[in-house]
Design an enzyme around this catalytic site. Structure first.
Site, PDB file in Angstrom:
ATOM      1  N   CYS A 485       0.877  -1.332  -0.026  1.00 52.05           N
ATOM      2  CA  CYS A 485       0.086   0.248  -0.009  1.00 52.05           C
ATOM      3  C   CYS A 485       0.959   1.225   0.097  1.00 52.05           C
ATOM      4  CB  CYS A 485      -0.771  -0.080   1.309  1.00 52.05           C
ATOM      5  SG  CYS A 485      -2.009  -1.414   1.180  1.00 52.05           S
ATOM      6  N   THR A 486       0.327   2.437  -0.587  1.00 49.96           N
ATOM      7  CA  THR A 486       0.972   3.448  -0.730  1.00 49.96           C
ATOM      8  C   THR A 486       1.058   4.311   1.019  1.00 49.96           C
ATOM      9  OG1 THR A 486       0.330   3.808  -2.739  1.00 49.96           O
ATOM     10  CG2 THR A 486       1.333   5.934  -1.700  1.00 49.96           C
TER      11      THR A 486
END
Length: 603
Positions: A485-486
């Site tokens: 995930c960012t």
């Protein structure tokens, strides 16, 4: 007993909506803050007067001196104020009195044609599409003078026809010949011929006062004969006596009454008549074009508007970049992404809402952009960008994705690289260089970001991969959740996206004097709230901008891409990175050997 000469109103204005549209355009793009009077022209249709007085028509072509040659053209001007307060505070009595005095002086100098003119004062509220205006045609006479009718008679149709063919509303007769009503001829003429603006029986238009005032000051005589020509059977000639002083102060009138019969301005609200989409278009352009009034008069807005933008990656960065492009007036935005909207996306990605969850991101982003601004040309493509170092698993699909990507990059002007994975950016970087496109790259860290424009053959600046000594490979396999995930501070994406678009806009300008110089790289650090501008040269062995890599892709297309997907080492070999790595390894071995020799000699 002689009767006093009576007069009808000089005109009745008809202002077409096209006049206001043209006034808006000129105000926004040409006049700007210039509030000086601008020339107007009105074509008077004296052969088809349906009411008691002539219609003074104003249309979009009223700003053009080339009107219908068959019509009588009347000159005028518009004074458009910059604020509604200036419009209201204008001394209307003083204004028309000054104009009347100017017309008298022009008539005495140049003849009767120059003593009739119309004036428009206005204010254009360009945000609300409401226009306030007041039209006047100054009519004047000396305060101590009056006009008496000595006699009237009808005019023969044959005579009327000959005179009517003259393309002027005022002329005079000298020794039986029709001449221009100039001061030279007015001194000796027998009568003046006026294509009357009025259709009231026996009552001429009020501008007759202008003619009599000028004529009586040029030529002193007992009586003055004026032929009032009309298109119906009410034409007549009148012998008129001017009594009293004709050289005193002027009495000037001529402001048009509004629809309620009061001496007050009129207004026109065009917002209800316009297509809401057109209003949105003009409103967007309005905010941008106001920059040209004072702050940035040389900014090239058309280039920004017409550029075609391709956004690769429709996540947080992609959404904010698209919104910023829209704010700059860009009309063509295309999205590419391979994923769908997740439940965590809408709070961080402004083009999505809860109902979009599960939809393809590119498609949802495009639809949302068109809801925000219906005139935007936008499309969304759900495809996977082939990634270097990720072996081919479905060749037919991946080849098709490559061909679509190649065509999209070829047909757009600027490419934004906004994807998560580093290796995803390799192929678009090479294609962008191959097709000589503007490439803008943005990447995020937890509290830092990078924005850069890829170099080209002219500036010799580096690209996203020019600092690497290895080609990108598979970085997605075997990653934990926090790596997939960012993970970034929410405000970082806004900063990076806005600077990416501003970098593009600055780069598009014709010179650095407009918005400043466009840097090569911008690195931001939120932990210290600072940004740093950097510039790095192109690296001859870069895996993305190396000439051998670009030429091979141009010649072999998918076959080369397939080879790079299966084995990223082939790109290193082609670009010369493999040799650089070997030389580096050899240098390290030599250093180690040198250190070992030193230790032995010490012992």
């Amino acid at each position: 007993m002689l009767n006093d000469l009576k007069f009808s109103p000089a005109f009745k204005s008809f202002v077409d909506t096209s006049f206001f549209h043209e006034l808006s355009r000129l105000k926004l793009e040409v006049f700007k803050l210039d509030s000086a009077e601008k020339e107007l022209f009105s074509a008077l249709d004296l052969e088809n007067i349906t009411s008691n007085t002539v219609s003074l028509s104003l249309r979009d072509d009223s700003f053009d001196p080339v009107l219908n040659n068959e019509a009588v053209t009347l000159k005028g001007s518009v004074l458009n104020f910059n604020t509604i307060e200036s419009f209201k505070s204008c001394d209307k009595v003083k204004f028309i009195k000054e104009k009347g005095q100017q017309l008298l002086e022009q008539g005495l100098k140049n003849g009767l044609k120059e003593c009739v003119r119309f004036y428009v004062i206005s204010f254009a509220d360009l945000k609300k599409y409401k226009f306030y205006y007041w039209v006047c045609m100054p009519t004047f006479q000396s305060e101590g003078s009056s006009y008496e009718i000595i006699s009237t008679k009808s005019i023969e149709d044959g005579v009327k026809k000959d005179i009517w063919e003259q393309n002027s509303f005022i002329s005079c007769v000298v020794d039986g010949k029709i001449q221009e009503a100039s001061p030279q001829y007015l001194k000796v003429c027998q009568k003046v011929i006026f294509k009357d603006f009025s259709r009231l029986k026996g009552i001429p238009a009020a501008v007759t006062k202008n003619f009599l005032t000028v004529w009586s000051q040029i030529s002193t005589r007992n009586t003055y004969t004026i032929c009032f020509l009309r298109d119906d059977n009410s034409s007549f000639a009148a012998e008129i006596r001017v009594t009293g002083s004709n050289t005193g102060c002027l009495k000037v009138s001529g402001w048009e009454k509004n629809g309620l019969g009061k001496l007050a301005p009129k207004s026109a609200d065009l917002s209800s008549l316009m297509d809401p989409v057109k209003i949105a278009e003009q409103s967007i352009d309005l905010n941008l074009k106001l920059m040209k009034w004072r702050i940035a008069p040389d900014i090239d807005l058309e280039r920004i508007k017409n550029i075609k933008a391709l956004i690769l990656g429709s996540g947080t960065l992609g959404c904010y970049v698209a919104r910023a492009l829209l704010a700059w007036g860009t009309r063509h935005v295309t999205f590419v992404d391979n994923s769908t909207v997740s439940f965590s996306n809408p709070v961080r990605q402004p083009l999505f809402n809860f109902e979009d969850c599960g939809r393809p991101k590119a498609e949802a982003a495009s639809d949302s952009l068109k809801k925000i601004f219906p005139s935007v040309v936008s499309a969304g493509y759900q495809l996977e960008i082939p990634m270097i170092g990720h072996p081919v698993s479905n060749e037919s699909k991946q080849r098709k994705d490559y061909e679509i990507l190649d065509e999209l990059i070829r047909t757009h002007d600027v490419i934004f690289l906004l994807m998560d994975a580093r290796e995803t950016r390799w192929l678009p970087s090479v294609l962008g260089r191959m097709h000589e496109k503007i490439v803008i790259n943005a990447a995020l860290g937890f509290d830092s970001y990078l924005v850069m424009r890829h170099g080209n053959n002219n500036d010799n600046l580096g690209c996203y991969f020019c600092n690497d000594i290895v080609a990108p490979s598979d970085s997605l396999t075997d990653r934990t959740l926090d790596q997939m995930c960012t993970v970034t501070r929410p405000g970082v994406a806004l900063l990076a996206a806005s600077q990416a678009v501003e970098l593009l806009v600055t780069y598009l300008q014709p010179s650095t004097n407009v918005l400043g110089s466009a840097p090569h790289q911008i690195r931001g650090f939120l932990n210290e709230f600072k940004t740093v501008k950097l510039e790095t040269p192109a690296y001859q062995h870069c895996c993305a901008s190396n000439e051998n890599v670009i030429l091979t892709l141009k010649e072999n297309g998918w076959n080369f891409v397939k080879q790079a997907l299966d084995d990223y080492k082939c790109v290193e070999q082609l670009s010369g990175l493999s040799k650089v790595q070997e030389e580096a390894e050899l240098a390290i071995q030599e250093d180690i050997s040198f250190d070992d020799d030193e230790e032995l000699s010490i012992e």
